[in-house]
Design a protein around this motif. Sequence first.
Motif, PDB file in Angstrom:
ATOM      1  N   UNK A  99     -12.782  59.123  44.719  1.00 29.06           N
ATOM      2  CA  UNK A  99     -12.220  59.392  43.396  1.00 29.06           C
ATOM      3  C   UNK A  99     -13.331  59.699  42.393  1.00 29.06           C
ATOM      4  N   UNK A 100     -14.371  58.885  42.388  1.00 25.84           N
ATOM      5  CA  UNK A 100     -15.489  59.095  41.465  1.00 25.84           C
ATOM      6  C   UNK A 100     -16.200  60.410  41.752  1.00 25.84           C
ATOM      7  N   UNK A 101     -16.392  60.718  43.027  1.00 23.69           N
ATOM      8  CA  UNK A 101     -17.042  61.968  43.415  1.00 23.69           C
ATOM      9  C   UNK A 101     -16.227  63.166  42.931  1.00 23.69           C
ATOM     10  N   UNK A 102     -14.919  63.095  43.102  1.00 22.29           N
ATOM     11  CA  UNK A 102     -14.046  64.166  42.613  1.00 22.29           C
ATOM     12  C   UNK A 102     -14.115  64.279  41.091  1.00 22.29           C
ATOM     13  N   UNK A 103     -14.170  63.146  40.396  1.00 20.23           N
ATOM     14  CA  UNK A 103     -14.284  63.188  38.928  1.00 20.23           C
ATOM     15  C   UNK A 103     -15.497  64.005  38.497  1.00 20.23           C
ATOM     16  N   UNK A 104     -16.636  63.735  39.121  1.00 21.29           N
ATOM     17  CA  UNK A 104     -17.876  64.422  38.751  1.00 21.29           C
ATOM     18  C   UNK A 104     -17.816  65.894  39.146  1.00 21.29           C
ATOM     19  N   UNK A 105     -17.408  66.190  40.377  1.00 15.18           N
ATOM     20  CA  UNK A 105     -17.374  67.568  40.846  1.00 15.18           C
ATOM     21  C   UNK A 105     -16.391  68.442  40.097  1.00 15.18           C
ATOM     22  N   UNK A 106     -15.214  67.928  39.821  1.00 12.88           N
ATOM     23  CA  UNK A 106     -14.203  68.726  39.115  1.00 12.88           C
ATOM     24  C   UNK A 106     -14.574  68.864  37.646  1.00 12.88           C
ATOM     25  N   UNK A 107     -15.193  67.841  37.070  1.00  9.65           N
ATOM     26  CA  UNK A 107     -15.693  67.952  35.701  1.00  9.65           C
ATOM     27  C   UNK A 107     -16.713  69.081  35.606  1.00  9.65           C
ATOM     28  N   UNK A 108     -17.577  69.180  36.600  1.00 14.69           N
ATOM     29  CA  UNK A 108     -18.555  70.272  36.635  1.00 14.69           C
ATOM     30  C   UNK A 108     -17.860  71.625  36.767  1.00 14.69           C
ATOM     31  N   UNK A 109     -16.899  71.734  37.659  1.00 12.84           N
ATOM     32  CA  UNK A 109     -16.164  73.002  37.798  1.00 12.84           C
ATOM     33  C   UNK A 109     -15.482  73.389  36.490  1.00 12.84           C
ATOM     34  N   UNK A 110     -14.917  72.415  35.792  1.00 10.98           N
ATOM     35  CA  UNK A 110     -14.265  72.696  34.506  1.00 10.98           C
ATOM     36  C   UNK A 110     -15.285  73.192  33.490  1.00 10.98           C
ATOM     37  N   UNK A 111     -16.443  72.558  33.456  1.00 11.39           N
ATOM     38  CA  UNK A 111     -17.494  72.986  32.529  1.00 11.39           C
ATOM     39  C   UNK A 111     -17.970  74.411  32.843  1.00 11.39           C
ATOM     40  N   UNK A 112     -17.999  74.751  34.111  1.00 15.62           N
ATOM     41  CA  UNK A 112     -18.427  76.091  34.525  1.00 15.62           C
ATOM     42  C   UNK A 112     -17.310  77.122  34.364  1.00 15.62           C
ATOM     43  N   UNK A 113     -16.165  76.685  33.853  1.00 20.67           N
ATOM     44  CA  UNK A 113     -15.033  77.557  33.520  1.00 20.67           C
ATOM     45  C   UNK A 113     -14.313  78.097  34.751  1.00 20.67           C
ATOM     46  N   UNK A 114     -14.016  77.207  35.672  1.00 18.31           N
ATOM     47  CA  UNK A 114     -13.326  77.599  36.902  1.00 18.31           C
ATOM     48  C   UNK A 114     -11.921  78.128  36.639  1.00 18.31           C
ATOM     49  N   UNK A 115     -11.317  77.747  35.526  1.00 15.76           N
ATOM     50  CA  UNK A 115      -9.963  78.221  35.223  1.00 15.76           C
ATOM     51  C   UNK A 115      -9.979  79.701  34.855  1.00 15.76           C
ATOM     52  N   UNK A 116     -10.946  80.132  34.062  1.00 11.11           N
ATOM     53  CA  UNK A 116     -11.013  81.520  33.599  1.00 11.11           C
ATOM     54  C   UNK A 116     -11.740  82.428  34.570  1.00 11.11           C
ATOM     55  N   UNK A 117     -12.851  81.957  35.122  1.00 15.18           N
ATOM     56  CA  UNK A 117     -13.656  82.779  36.013  1.00 15.18           C
ATOM     57  C   UNK A 117     -14.078  81.956  37.234  1.00 15.18           C
ATOM     58  N   UNK A 118     -13.132  81.711  38.152  1.00 15.05           N
ATOM     59  CA  UNK A 118     -13.442  80.816  39.272  1.00 15.05           C
ATOM     60  C   UNK A 118     -14.571  81.307  40.170  1.00 15.05           C
ATOM     61  N   UNK A 119     -14.663  82.595  40.390  1.00 18.20           N
ATOM     62  CA  UNK A 119     -15.712  83.127  41.269  1.00 18.20           C
ATOM     63  C   UNK A 119     -17.100  82.784  40.713  1.00 18.20           C
ATOM     64  N   UNK A 120     -17.304  83.071  39.434  1.00 18.43           N
ATOM     65  CA  UNK A 120     -18.594  82.785  38.795  1.00 18.43           C
ATOM     66  C   UNK A 120     -18.862  81.276  38.780  1.00 18.43           C
ATOM     67  N   UNK A 121     -17.827  80.492  38.466  1.00 20.60           N
ATOM     68  CA  UNK A 121     -17.983  79.034  38.431  1.00 20.60           C
ATOM     69  C   UNK A 121     -18.394  78.500  39.799  1.00 20.60           C
ATOM     70  N   UNK A 122     -17.791  79.015  40.858  1.00 24.62           N
ATOM     71  CA  UNK A 122     -18.117  78.552  42.207  1.00 24.62           C
ATOM     72  C   UNK A 122     -19.535  78.953  42.618  1.00 24.62           C
ATOM     73  N   UNK A 123     -19.944  80.151  42.261  1.00 26.69           N
ATOM     74  CA  UNK A 123     -21.316  80.580  42.571  1.00 26.69           C
ATOM     75  C   UNK A 123     -22.322  79.668  41.867  1.00 26.69           C
ATOM     76  N   UNK A 124     -22.043  79.326  40.598  1.00 27.78           N
ATOM     77  CA  UNK A 124     -22.943  78.438  39.859  1.00 27.78           C
ATOM     78  C   UNK A 124     -22.853  77.004  40.381  1.00 27.78           C
ATOM     79  N   UNK A 125     -21.679  76.567  40.804  1.00 27.57           N
ATOM     80  CA  UNK A 125     -21.525  75.229  41.389  1.00 27.57           C
ATOM     81  C   UNK A 125     -22.442  75.092  42.597  1.00 27.57           C
ATOM     82  N   UNK A 126     -22.519  76.141  43.375  1.00 33.05           N
ATOM     83  CA  UNK A 126     -23.321  76.131  44.590  1.00 33.05           C
ATOM     84  C   UNK A 126     -24.800  76.387  44.350  1.00 33.05           C
TER      85      UNK A 126
END
Length: 158
Positions: A99-126
Motif C-alpha cells: 500500500x505504501x509503495x503504491x502511494x509513493x509510485x502513484x503520487x509520482x505518476x500523478x505529479x508527472x501528469x499521467x492523466x494528461x500525458x501518460x506516455x511522457x509521464x511513464x518515460x519520465x517515471x522510468x
Amino acid sequence: MPNSIGAAQRRKHMTWTELVVSVCGTLMTPNLDEHILDIAEYNDVDKEIVLSVVYQESRCQADAVGSVGELGMMQIFPRWHMDRIERLELEVEDLTDPYSNLLVGVDLLAELDAETNPYKALAMYNGGYSPPESSHKYAQTVMWRANKYKEMLGNSSI
C-alpha cells in the motif's frame, strides 16, 4: 452438456478483481485490486496504467528489490524520492509494504501528469526528467499493456 467456458469468458469482459488476479496470480498481495483502485482514483491516474507499471516493474512482487536498490511493486528508488516519502509521512522501510509503495509510485505518476500525458509521464517515471530512448520503449510497453487491460475490462483505450 455443460459449457466448459468460464463465467468471465462467457461475459466477454472481466471485472477489475478478475483482471488483477489474472495479471498477478492468485498468490498476489491481499487486497491489491482495492489498493490500486483507491490510490489511482485518489490521484487521478488510470488504474490500468498503475497495474501495468506494477507488472512491468516487479511482476506484482511486493518484496522486489532492483539492481540499484529500488524497492517494492513500483520499484521506488528511495534516494531519489525522500521528499515524497516524507511528505506522505512514510519511512523508507515502508516501501516494502504494498500500500505504501503504491502511494509513493502513484503520487509520482500523478505529479508527472499521467492523466494528461501518460506516455511522457511513464518515460519520465522510468528514466527521469530527461529520459533516454530505452525509457520511451518502456512507456510504449506499459501503455500497450494498460490498453490491453482496458479492453479486457470493456473500456476504451487510453
